[in-house]
Design an enzyme around this catalytic site. Structure first.
Site, PDB file in Angstrom:
ATOM      1  CE  LYS A 108      -3.645   2.078   2.840  1.00 22.18           C
ATOM      2  NZ  LYS A 108      -4.599   1.854   3.937  1.00 22.18           N
TER       3      LYS A 108
ATOM      4  CD  GLU B  83       9.373  -5.986   7.170  1.00 22.75           C
ATOM      5  OE1 GLU B  83       9.144  -4.853   6.674  1.00 22.75           O
ATOM      6  OE2 GLU B  83       9.015  -6.299   8.314  1.00 22.75           O
TER       7      GLU B  83
ATOM      8  N   GLY C 281      -4.939  -2.372   5.168  1.00 25.98           N
ATOM      9  CA  GLY C 281      -4.146  -3.508   4.690  1.00 25.98           C
ATOM     10  C   GLY C 281      -4.814  -4.848   4.925  1.00 25.98           C
ATOM     11  NE  ARG C 282      -6.655  -4.325  10.972  1.00 27.49           N
ATOM     12  CZ  ARG C 282      -6.041  -3.145  11.030  1.00 27.49           C
ATOM     13  NH1 ARG C 282      -4.970  -2.919  10.305  1.00 27.49           N
ATOM     14  NH2 ARG C 282      -6.506  -2.181  11.798  1.00 27.49           N
TER      15      ARG C 282
ATOM     16  CD  GLU D  82      -2.267  -5.013  11.566  1.00 28.50           C
ATOM     17  OE1 GLU D  82      -1.893  -6.167  11.275  1.00 28.50           O
ATOM     18  OE2 GLU D  82      -2.113  -4.058  10.805  1.00 28.50           O
TER      19      GLU D  82
ATOM     20  CG  HIS E 271      -3.449 -36.073  17.157  1.00 24.41           C
ATOM     21  ND1 HIS E 271      -3.543 -37.385  17.537  1.00 24.41           N
ATOM     22  CD2 HIS E 271      -4.423 -35.871  16.236  1.00 24.41           C
ATOM     23  CE1 HIS E 271      -4.520 -37.966  16.861  1.00 24.41           C
ATOM     24  NE2 HIS E 271      -5.069 -37.073  16.062  1.00 24.41           N
TER      25      HIS E 271
ATOM     26  CE  LYS F  60       4.601  -1.267   8.035  1.00 21.53           C
ATOM     27  NZ  LYS F  60       3.751  -0.878   6.930  1.00 21.53           N
TER      28      LYS F  60
HETATM   29  C1  G6Q Z   1      -2.548  -4.145   7.887  1.00 20.22           C
HETATM   30  C2  G6Q Z   1      -1.346  -3.486   8.366  1.00 20.22           C
HETATM   31  C3  G6Q Z   1      -0.055  -4.105   7.932  1.00 20.22           C
HETATM   32  C4  G6Q Z   1       0.328  -3.792   6.494  1.00 20.22           C
HETATM   33  C5  G6Q Z   1       1.761  -4.226   6.255  1.00 20.22           C
HETATM   34  C6  G6Q Z   1       2.210  -3.975   4.835  1.00 20.22           C
HETATM   35  O1  G6Q Z   1      -3.666  -3.767   8.103  1.00 20.22           O
HETATM   36  O2  G6Q Z   1      -1.395  -2.143   8.103  1.00 20.22           O
HETATM   37  O3  G6Q Z   1      -0.059  -5.512   8.103  1.00 20.22           O
HETATM   38  O4  G6Q Z   1      -0.544  -4.412   5.607  1.00 20.22           O
HETATM   39  O5  G6Q Z   1       2.588  -3.575   7.155  1.00 20.22           O
HETATM   40  O6  G6Q Z   1       2.106  -2.623   4.514  1.00 20.22           O
HETATM   41  P1  G6Q Z   1       2.240  -2.139   3.026  1.00 20.22           P
HETATM   42  O7  G6Q Z   1       1.126  -2.744   2.224  1.00 20.22           O
HETATM   43  O8  G6Q Z   1       2.171  -0.646   3.061  1.00 20.22           O
HETATM   44  O9  G6Q Z   1       3.563  -2.641   2.525  1.00 20.22           O
END
Ligand code: G6Q
Length: 549
Positions: A206, A212, A268-269, A354, A385, A513
């Site tokens: 996003k 990463e 994001g989620r 989150e 198990h 981050k």
């Molecule tokens: C989700 C969070 C988080 C995010 C990641 C990746 O709701 O905000 O998990 O999706 O940190 O972020 P980017 O899509 O900006 O790389």
């Protein structure tokens, strides 16, 4: 915006908890043959059975009052109407627009977002068709055989989970991989068997700044260019980006034609329904992706228009509040009896923890009540198990969600019937338990002295009265999967409303981050930072072992 603990229904629920403190689910079932009928909903191809919960009609009635007194109905409307309900970031929350399959317009600040949503869906359709038909070719003229999604968190967990869940619907000649971890092992092990000529990377981010993802994207770009004999023009045929940040994507060198946009009103989620789902569309085709959207859309309509008493996400959310705030549960187990749903608990873990892992309310005041639970789980029967021991006999109360399909995607002897039988049996055993008298009966032939018999009978006694929901669905189709995910999204919304927290920001994730950015130069270059003795010693030890001191 209310502290829920001052609401009359909250107080009444606290009182009511005492009334039912000694009641047992086993007795409620025995005395009420209608219990399952009253506490279940048959909704299309999903049978939601919530009768094995520690509730009576009165409990539910009070929980519905709590929802009303919390202003849930108005808040649902605020979300669907595009109001800025994500207060800390001053943003609308409109994943529902991404799967709005009706003609209804949805406005943010007077701007209808639906034409943009449809435009990106069209672009995704054209792109997936080109890749599937072999029209889209790599730098050497070969069609694409492998897609690698580079993303993390919300840009990884949702599409990874859905792609695995829809494996039976996948295109045969295209493999889709997911790389999220900055640990180079993740990227290297994925690339090990891939060919630069036929690999397509999707950089899903996003912000397009996530350390990463950008580190993985840069290494993937180097790998590609090396395979293309050093020709960086190859990037245009092998990289697409999914992002809200056009400038950063272009600066990275990705062709603007290959940018799939989404918007700041998609968290994001909650983003798998957006272009972040491009990996899903490539795996199963755009038609299947749209069936997934359709399933979620049906839940959106259900959530918005069904009275609370028959509203599945409302009931799911309220049951969680009942356990967390009145019966002391700290966690919630998600137990899909379906190998294709193996990543479902991971996705829900992010979605729930989150969103509602918050300690201040919408006004910034620390809350004095429990908010989001720890969410965990793994597929059955494997869990039986290992950690099921604690579910049956541990000292924690862990409400469980069981999810299982009536029909398998395959036919192999008795496998599916055995899977189903285990799932139903576990839910029943958690509810019923085994009394000490029943345990003693089983031991009678051993002829043990009383002290030994008593100890063994106690060890073999199961208290029962342990609650669970059962989501029995006909078959794991894209539409049913879309429904299941959206049910949980709205459950989280219901709980966030009652707890009066912002379910749509994630400051704890943002912190992570920033922190790594600060330590990186100290590790790499030996700069001195302002750290506690422990962190300083760890940095120093790494540098010594790297032989840089
Ligand atoms: C989700 C969070 C988080 C995010 C990641 C990746 O709701 O905000 O998990 O999706 O940190 O972020 P980017 O899509 O900006 O790389």
């Amino acid at each position: 915006m209310t502290n829920p603990t001052i609401l009359p229904a909250w107080k009444a629920l606290a009182e009511h908890r005492r009334e039912i403190a000694t009641a047992h689910l086993r007795d409620w079932f025995a005395s009420d043959p209608q219990r399952c009928q009253r506490f279940s909903l048959d909704w299309g191809e999903i049978f939601f059975d919530f009768s094995k919960n520690r509730i009576t009609d009165k409990t539910l009635g009070l929980l519905f009052q709590l929802a009303e007194q919390s202003g849930l109905a108005a808040r649902i409307e605020s979300m669907f109407n595009g109001e800025s309900i994500n207060l800390s970031e001053d943003r609308a929350v409109l994943h529902v627009a991404l799967r709005n399959r009706s003609e209804r317009s949805i406005e943010v600040g007077g701007y209808d977002v639906m034409p943009d949503v449809r435009r990106v869906l069209d672009k995704m359709r054209r792109f997936t068709d080109q890749v599937h038909s072999g029209q889209w070719r790599g730098f050497s003229g070969k069609p694409i055989s492998d897609v690698v999604n580079l993303g993390i968190g919300g840009s990884d967990l949702g599409p990874r989970m859905v792609t695995a869940a829809l494996t039976p619907y996948q295109k045969q000649d295209l493999r889709v991989h997911f790389v999220s971890n900055v640990d180079e092992t993740d990227l290297l092990e994925t690339l090990r068997n891939l060919n630069q000529e036929t690999t397509l990377f999707l950089v899903a981010s996003k912000t397009f700044t996530t350390q990463e993802t950008m580190t993985n994207a840069r290494s993937a770009r180097d790998w590609l260019i090396a395979g293309a004999g050093g020709d960086s023009a190859a990037v245009a045929r092998h990289f697409a980006a999914i992002s809200t940040n056009h400038n950063a994507v272009q600066a990275f060198g990705i062709d603007p034609e290959n940018i799939f946009e989404f918007w700041d009103w998609v968290g994001g989620r909650y983003s798998l329904w957006s272009a972040v789902g491009l990996s899903i569309a490539l795996a199963v085709g755009m038609g299947r992706f749209e069936e997934l959207l359709q399933g979620a859309f049906e839940v959106d309509q259900h959530f918005r228009s069904t009275p609370f008493s028959r509203n599945i996400p409302v009931i799911m959310g309220l049951l969680g509040v009942w356990y967390a705030n009145f019966l002391g549960a700290e966690s919630h187990a998600v137990l899909p009896y379906d190998q294709y749903l193996r990543h479902f608990p991971d996705h829900l873990q992010q979605l729930d923890m989150e969103s509602n892992g918050k300690r201040v309310d919408l006004t910034g005041k620390p809350v004095d009540y429990t908010t989001g639970p720890l969410v965990w789980g793994q597929p059955g029967t494997n869990g039986q198990h290992s950690f099921f021991q604690l579910l049956h006999q541990g000292t924690h109360l862990v409400p469980c969600d069981f999810l299982v399909a009536a029909e398998s995607q395959h036919e192999l002897g008795e496998h599916h019937a055995i899977l189903l039988a285990n799932c139903l049996a576990q839910a029943e055993a958690l509810m019923k338990g085994k009394t000490e008298a029943e345990a003693r009966d089983e031991l009678v032939d051993l002829d043990l002295p009383e002290d030994k018999l008593a100890a063994l009978a106690a060890a073999k006694t199961f208290p029962g009265n342990r609650p669970s929901n059962m989501f029995l669905f006909k078959r794991l189709t894209p539409k049913i999967l879309g429904r299941l995910i959206a049910l949980y999204e709205h459950k989280v919304f219901v709980q966030g409303t009652i707890w009066n927290v912002n379910s749509f920001d994630q400051m704890g994730v943002e912190l992570g981050k920033q922190l790594a950015q600060a330590i990186l130069p100290e590790l790499e270059e030996g700069r001195t930072g302002d750290h506690d003795a422990s962190t300083a010693a760890l940095i120093e030890t790494c540098r010594r072992w790297w032989d840089r001191k």
